[in-house]
Enzyme design. Structure first.
Site, short mmCIF file in Angstrom:
data_model
loop_
_atom_site.label_atom_id
_atom_site.label_comp_id
_atom_site.label_asym_id
_atom_site.label_seq_id
_atom_site.Cartn_x
_atom_site.Cartn_y
_atom_site.Cartn_z
N GLY A 50 0.83 -1.20 0.00
CA GLY A 50 0.00 0.00 0.00
C GLY A 50 0.86 1.24 0.00
N SER A 51 0.29 2.33 0.49
CA SER A 51 1.01 3.61 0.46
C SER A 51 2.14 3.62 1.48
CB SER A 51 0.03 4.73 0.78
OG SER A 51 -0.53 4.53 2.06
N GLU B 163 5.80 -3.43 0.58
CA GLU B 163 5.71 -3.12 -0.86
C GLU B 163 4.93 -1.82 -0.96
OE1 GLU B 163 7.19 -4.55 -3.20
OE2 GLU B 163 7.52 -6.63 -2.64
N CYS C 226 1.64 0.53 -8.92
CA CYS C 226 2.82 0.97 -8.16
C CYS C 226 3.98 1.20 -9.13
CB CYS C 226 3.19 -0.05 -7.10
SG CYS C 226 3.31 -1.73 -7.75
P1 NAD Z 1 -3.39 2.28 1.35
O1 NAD Z 1 -2.10 2.49 2.03
O2 NAD Z 1 -4.45 3.29 1.51
O3 NAD Z 1 -4.05 0.89 1.82
C1 NAD Z 1 -3.39 -0.35 1.66
C2 NAD Z 1 -3.93 -1.35 2.65
O4 NAD Z 1 -3.53 -0.95 3.96
C3 NAD Z 1 -5.46 -1.43 2.70
O5 NAD Z 1 -5.84 -2.76 2.91
C4 NAD Z 1 -5.81 -0.55 3.90
O6 NAD Z 1 -7.06 -0.87 4.49
C5 NAD Z 1 -4.65 -0.88 4.83
N1 NAD Z 1 -4.35 0.16 5.82
C6 NAD Z 1 -4.48 1.50 5.70
N2 NAD Z 1 -4.06 2.12 6.82
C7 NAD Z 1 -3.63 1.14 7.66
C8 NAD Z 1 -3.07 1.15 8.97
N3 NAD Z 1 -2.86 2.27 9.65
N4 NAD Z 1 -2.74 -0.04 9.53
C9 NAD Z 1 -2.92 -1.20 8.85
N5 NAD Z 1 -3.46 -1.26 7.62
C10 NAD Z 1 -3.81 -0.10 7.02
O7 NAD Z 1 -3.05 2.07 -0.21
P2 NAD Z 1 -4.04 1.97 -1.45
O8 NAD Z 1 -4.57 3.31 -1.78
O9 NAD Z 1 -5.00 0.83 -1.27
O10 NAD Z 1 -3.03 1.49 -2.60
C11 NAD Z 1 -2.26 2.34 -3.38
C12 NAD Z 1 -0.83 2.40 -2.87
O11 NAD Z 1 -0.27 1.08 -2.82
C13 NAD Z 1 0.09 3.18 -3.80
O12 NAD Z 1 0.96 3.95 -3.03
C14 NAD Z 1 0.86 2.08 -4.55
O13 NAD Z 1 2.11 2.50 -5.06
C15 NAD Z 1 0.99 1.07 -3.47
N6 NAD Z 1 1.25 -0.26 -4.03
C16 NAD Z 1 2.52 -0.75 -3.95
C17 NAD Z 1 2.81 -1.98 -4.52
C18 NAD Z 1 4.22 -2.51 -4.49
O14 NAD Z 1 4.38 -3.68 -4.78
N7 NAD Z 1 5.21 -1.73 -4.17
C19 NAD Z 1 1.80 -2.73 -5.14
C20 NAD Z 1 0.50 -2.20 -5.17
C21 NAD Z 1 0.25 -0.97 -4.61
#
Ligand code: NAD
Length: 520
Positions: free
Chosen positions: A256-257, A278, A312
């Site tokens: 995620g982010s 990631e 990503c």
């Molecule tokens: P996000 O960070 O908003 O959420 C990702 C996941 O984390 C979700 O399941 C969310 O519910 C959970 N989450 C959020 N806050 C949390 C916390 N405080 N504690 C635990 N879990 C929490 O990201 P998004 O908007 O769903 O996805 C987009 C981001 O993901 C982009 O930055 C993208 O680059 C990244 N991404 C990276 C990869 C990689 O392999 N590097 C792959 C896919 C996406």
């Protein structure tokens, strides 16, 4: 389980749509329980709607997990892990092979659901499911290759071994943009390595979480294995934090982010757990003066516009040698004009909607910020008036030093910049906080080897003459710096899902000490 009105008029109407009939074939109904706990579907948390990004209409309802559901799930999972880790690895591989086959039989329906709920175009939706099938195949082979090693001992009649054992439970938290492939990178390997899996998908893609879990649950049931080997929860950050805090989960894989990932990492570190991160990317393509321009233009189009800029690995920065700057830009503008924007499920669409209304708002704010920092919009820059979250594919001329260039704007916005030398281009590539993917277009071996060498790209993925996105599962996937340093999928990524034991065995009757120490 919370009671839902399965015949609630809004859902019955929407679900009555012919377009959604296929969902029944993958176990998704108008109302759904969002937790698979101890082999049973339940849910006692909030009721949420899954929304179609193409028209912002609800597709179906889901009851998310409550913290009590979570606790119940983890307790059962911990018990099931004891059974699973004692099954021989190749037999675990056989179960993953069956999961791969079950996915194959529903490839098109699952791909369609990815496209419907996430908003990526259908070929990408199907490709995403194919990626898990590939991961299953890879993991089946891996289940016979979790090899340790024998290390020469310096002591007589001693032998040193390195063996690998399962960690226990692996927690997997995934992002909306790859709502099922990322599960595959982690779960297929974690399972053959002898771990149980606890999965929390993105809160805005619960139907994919449910459909995927049903496939896996079906295989476990058919083999009389405890369903709790694969436990899954629909829910938000509260369930994610519960996973991060839980000392029963030795490894948390977070995708995620960077912002959310940092919170997860800090929480997991505090309890001495392991983290596989990631996170965000900010990927550049460099086009040298000797490059095949048509190859580069096609690659940039796929890398910058594919998945509506929500990968990503999306190319966000295009670095052009000044001698070909104008030529490449003109060709890009021509191909951008031909991009068909529309419903992601329709044939021929290249650019679907952004995932949510919030993503569309982020695009609007991002464009304002770009303009305020001196960015010049060459094409696009506007939202498209419609019921869905559509935006124009956008190209911006901007200085490499502008603050916005250092950030990840999760939309089809491409920054274009000029450089004079390879050294300058590499410095620009490496000048952002993130370090996921990068690519150079050139035919010169001396440039290629500099680019992949110690003074080249600082990213985890370092490509030549291909886009920044579209990685194969055979390689280890992940990035450096603010991307988090994790590696998933192929190569030797499996080692992160196992506990390494260094075993020294004395089969003699003397007690020689290492380093020649004589202790009395
Ligand atoms: P996000 O960070 O908003 O959420 C990702 C996941 O984390 C979700 O399941 C969310 O519910 C959970 N989450 C959020 N806050 C949390 C916390 N405080 N504690 C635990 N879990 C929490 O990201 P998004 O908007 O769903 O996805 C987009 C981001 O993901 C982009 O930055 C993208 O680059 C990244 N991404 C990276 C990869 C990689 O392999 N590097 C792959 C896919 C996406």
């Amino acid at each position: 389980m919370s009671e839902l009105s399965a015949n609630s008029p809004a859902y019955a109407m929407t679900f009555g749509k012919k377009d959604y009939e296929f969902l029944k074939e993958i176990g998704v109904g108008p109302t759904n329980s969002g937790c698979y706990v101890n082999g049973v579907w339940q849910g006692n948390g909030s009721i949420v709607s899954s929304v179609n990004p193409a028209d912002n209409q609800p597709i179906a309802e889901v009851v998310e997990a409550s913290i009590q559901d979570y606790e119940e799930g983890i307790q059962a999972c911990a018990q099931a892990t004891k059974i699973w880790m004692q099954i021989p690895a190749p037999k675990r591989g056989e179960i993953v092979r069956q999961i791969g086959d079950a996915l194959r039989s529903k490839l098109h329906q699952l791909g369609r659901l990815v496209s419907l709920e996430m908003g990526k175009i259908l070929p990408e939706g199907i490709g995403e499911v194919q990626e898990i099938i590939d991961m299953c195949d890879f993991s089946v082979g891996l289940s016979r290759q979790l090899n340790g090693s024998i290390i020469p001992s310096e002591r007589p009649n001693h032998m040193m071994l390195e063996t690998w054992n399962p960690l226990g439970i692996v927690g997997v938290i995934t992002a909306f943009n790859f709502p099922c492939a990322v599960l595959g990178w982690n779960a297929c390997i974690a399972l053959v390595c002898g771990n149980s899996v606890v999965w929390k998908g993105a809160p805005t893609t619960p139907l994919i979480t449910i459909a995927m879990t049903k496939i896996i649950a079906g295989v476990l049931e058919k083999n009389n294995l405890p369903g709790a080997i694969f436990t899954s929860f629909c829910g938000g950050a509260d369930i994610g934090q519960a996973i991060a805090k839980d000392t029963r989960i030795p490894l948390v894989s977070f995708t995620g982010s960077t912002k959310a990932g940092l919170t997860v990492q800090q929480t997991v570190n505090q309890r001495f757990g392991k983290c596989l991160l990631e996170m965000s990317g900010n990927n550049a393509i460099i086009v040298m003066d000797d490059a095949d321009i048509e190859l580069a233009v096609r690659s940039v189009l796929f890398a910058a516009v594919g998945t509506a800029g929500q990968r990503c690995t999306t190319c966000r920065r295009l670095l052009l040698h000044e001698s070909i700057y104008q030529k490449v830009l003109e060709r890009l503008l021509e191909v951008y004009k031909q991009v068909k924007v529309g419903n992601p499920l329709e044939k021929g669409t290249l650019l679907g909607p952004l995932h949510t209304r919030t993503s569309r708002d982020n695009f609007i704010h991002g464009i304002q910020k770009i303009k305020s920092q001196g960015g010049k919009i060459i094409t696009g820059g506007n939202i498209i008036d419609s019921l869905g979250n559509y935006v124009q594919p956008t190209i911006v001329e901007i200085s490499a030093n502008a603050d916005v260039v250092k950030e990840e704007l999760f939309a089809p916005v491409l920054y274009v910049m000029k450089f004079l030398s390879l050294k300058e281009a590499i410095e620009m590539n490496n000048s952002v906080p993130q370090g996921l993917s990068s690519s150079i277009f050139t035919r010169k071996p001396e440039i290629i080897f500099k680019w992949i060498g110690p003074m080249g790209s600082d990213c985890g993925i370092v490509n030549v003459n291909i886009p920044t996105n579209g990685a194969e599962i055979g390689g280890a996937f992940g990035g450096e710096k603010a991307t988090g340093g994790g590696r998933e999928a192929g190569s030797d990524s499996w080692k992160q899902y196992m506990r390494r034991s260094t075993c020294t065995i004395n089969y003699g009757s003397e007690l020689p000490l290492a380093q020649g120490i004589n202790f009395g």
